[in-house]
Motif scaffolding. Structure first.
Motif: not given
Length: 661
Positions: A527-532, A562-564, A598-603
């Motif tokens: 849930h780390e990306m949800e917090r960030i 996209s968080l999850k 991969l999309r999260l890496y770009g985000d």
């Protein structure tokens, strides 16, 4: 509620019945026009037709009336008051449910007791209408063939007196050579009192007729007769009365039988065609069909049997003369063709019997399914009306037509396929209820739980998440700003977020392929990306109060994360295991998750770039904040941006964005 429903049900029933009658009428309009049918015959036709179509009009009437009733109640906020009083939807619909059950029972009783008699009488009446001779309506200028064995040409006719002028008649008798041609200046055509003959009165004309008959020799001259007349009357056979056809020809019509009669007919048909099958088996076992009676001395069969004991069959045949061989082959071929024709005839009889039995079984099931459709349509119409909350004849009529079209296509397709024998009877007649019952259960459950079935935003968000479509951020300047942004706190948060996403990317190796075992079988919650993302949204919300247009433009460059989707396919562990077991589905979900990584890496790269740009802009517009900030040194920024080589692969440094004040 029941009173309003009954009024709408009566109106919808007669409207539906009228529409179905018009559809049925157009199919047989050619059999009614020009026949001179009396009012009582037409009255019987429409009466029997209405009785036949009552079971089909009942489900449509239930669907339309329930939709309009619940739509009106919901539109007038009466349904809200009912639920506010602690009454559930099913309790409110109790009286309507009882009435719908009564309608379904009445539909079954009607189909089993009244409908078969009406169907039989209607079929008998239609056949009688088709066999009735047409009404005489002789046109001008063309040949009229409505009179048997006669072609009549009229140049002009007087509508008031009934006189015909310029009459030409071709009479066809036994053969073409015996044809007669009659010419007359005028004439009149009248029917006899019993309407079985026509009397043609002709004036001032001539009669030409060949007199050839079979007793004359072929080479003899053909005699003919020519007659001139001043007045002549000709009697023509023309049955213009209406007589009912024999009703016994409809004995195999399954729709004209009750359930008891259908069961009796199925037993009789099975007994009849089973006896035909048993007789065929007996004939085959005795060799009646496989080994027909032949002359053994001159047949190939006798030769072949003798050859089995002495020599090869081919060598024996080769010793025969060509004439004997040809005669033997022709006789054998004729015997085989006779047996084949016999088997084809018996196959045709068996297929006709199977078709009759299937039609009776289809009609027996149809009596139950059509009655059940009344209940299914009620549990579709009433919940939909409670959900859409639109009364009148607008949306309810559209939904009713769509549901009825779906039912008609499924039911008609199943009926045709079952009648042809392509599908089992139970499957063909059960496909429509099998599709509509889950639909009725779904909308009833949603209406009882006050779920928003027609919330387009919910469906749009679902498909957006499913397909991984991008959401575009839209942050615009506010006309009234209550409090200015806390730039100093925002800088600290942005620097913290930059460091956190750097650490997250380094710890989870986002650019690498995910471990299949950890994804589907040993997943750990993440849930780390949800917090960030929540911290970033807080900063964006605070900075949206700024008056600086550059900061606003930078805020719109933040991607919606996209968080999850990059962590696992489903929330529940058993769903992930199930997806992994089903091989094609697991591969698709695994590739989809890798795509989101991969999309999260770009985000994350985009977020770091925008964070640095916003920090630089804040330092430009507020130098005092830049001096007081701990993270304002370039060494700190360089350190945080180069600690993770994976985040900066292919990049030497972050792009510096300069702006004019």
């Amino acid at each position: 509620m029941l009173k309003q429903f009954l009024l709408l049900f009566a109106g919808a029933f007669f409207i539906s019945l009228f529409v179905l009658m018009m559809q049925f009428l157009w199919r047989y309009v050619d059999d009614l026009i020009g026949k001179g049918l009396t009012i009582d015959v037409l009255g019987k036709f429409f009466w029997y037709m209405s009785l036949k179509l009552v079971p089909q009009a009942l489900p449509l009437a239930v669907l339309l009336s329930s939709l309009i009733t619940m739509g009106n109640i919901g539109e007038n906020s009466e349904l809200t008051a009912i639920k506010a009083a602690g009454i559930s939807l099913m309790q409110a619909l109790r009286s309507l449910i009882i009435f719908s059950v009564a309608v379904a029972c009445g539909s079954f009783y009607f189909q089993n007791n009244i409908g078969p008699n009406a169907t039989r009488d209607l079929a008998q009446l239609l056949l009688s209408m088709r066999q009735k001779s047409p009404e005489l309506e002789i046109p001008e200028g063309i040949f009229y063939d409505g009179i048997p064995n006669c072609n009549l040409y009229v140049q002009k006719k007087d509508m008031e007196t009934g006189m015909l002028y310029g009459v030409m008649i071709y009479r066809m008798t036994a053969s073409f050579e015996d044809a007669a041609i009659i010419l007359a200046d005028s004439g009149m055509l009248q029917s006899t009192a019993e309407k079985e003959h026509l009397v043609l009165s002709l004036y001032n004309g001539e009669w030409f007729e060949n007199m050839r008959s079979q007793e004359f020799a072929q080479d003899a001259a053909v005699p003919y007769r020519r007659e001139s007349f001043v007045s002549k009357k000709i009697v023509l056979d023309f049955d213009n009365g209406f007589n009912l056809a024999d009703a016994s020809i409809f004995s195999n019509n399954a729709t004209a039988k009750s359930l008891k009669q259908i069961r009796f007919a199925i037993d009789s048909l099975n007994n009849t065609y089973d006896s035909i099958g048993r007789q065929l088996r007996t004939d085959l076992s005795r060799g009646y069909l496989a080994r027909p009676t032949i002359e053994r001395k001159d047949s190939l069969l006798a030769v072949k049997e003798a050859a089995k004991k002495t020599m090869q069959f081919d060598s024996v045949v080769s010793r025969m003369s060509l004439t004997d061989r040809r005669d033997a082959i022709q006789r054998s071929l004729s015997k085989v063709q006779m047996v084949s024709s016999e088997l084809e005839f018996r196959e045709m009889v068996a297929k006709d019997g199977d078709k009759l039995i299937r039609e009776h079984r289809i009609e027996a099931i149809n009596k139950f399914t059509l009655a059940l459709t009344c209940l299914i349509f009620f549990f579709i119409g009433a919940p939909l009306g409670a959900i859409i909350r639109k009364g009148g004849l607008g949306v309810p009529v559209i939904i009713s037509v769509l549901v009825f079209i779906v039912f008609y296509i499924l039911d008609n397709t199943g009926y045709r396929m079952a009648r042809l024998g392509a599908w089992p009877v139970w499957f063909g007649k059960g496909i429509a209820p099998a599709v509509l019952i889950p639909l009725a259960s779904f909308v009833t459950y949603k209406a009882n739980k006050d779920s928003s079935v027609f919330n387009m935003d919910a469906y749009r968000n679902f498909f957006t998440r499913l397909l991984g479509l991008r959401l575009k951020r839209n942050v615009s300047g506010k006309e009234v700003i209550i409090s200015d942004p806390d730039y100093k706190a925002d800088i600290l948060k942005l620097n913290t977020i930059t460091q956190e996403i750097h650490d997250y990317a380094h710890a989870h190796h986002i650019m690498r392929m995910p471990n299949v075992i950890k994804v589907f079988f040993k997943y750990q919650p993440d849930h780390e990306m949800e917090r960030i993302s929540a911290e970033l949204e807080t900063v964006i919300e605070d900075l949206s109060n700024t008056r600086d247009r550059f900061i606003l433009s930078f805020l719109n460059k933040y991607p919606v994360i996209s968080l999850k989707a990059h962590t696992r396919p489903f929330e529940r562990k058993w769903l992930n295991i199930t997806a992994a077991i089903f091989f094609p589905l697991g591969i698709i979900l695994y590739l989809r998750m890798w795509r989101f990584r991969l999309r999260l890496y770009g985000d994350l790269k985009q977020i770091r770039t925008v964070n640095n740009s916003i920090i630089d802009r804040i330092k430009e517009i507020s130098p005092d904040i830049a001096e007081a900030s701990y993270f304002d040194s370039p060494e700190q920024s360089v350190t945080s941006s180069t600690e993770n080589p994976e985040m900066n692969q292919g990049e030497n440094s972050l792009t510096e964005i300069k702006h004019d004040r």
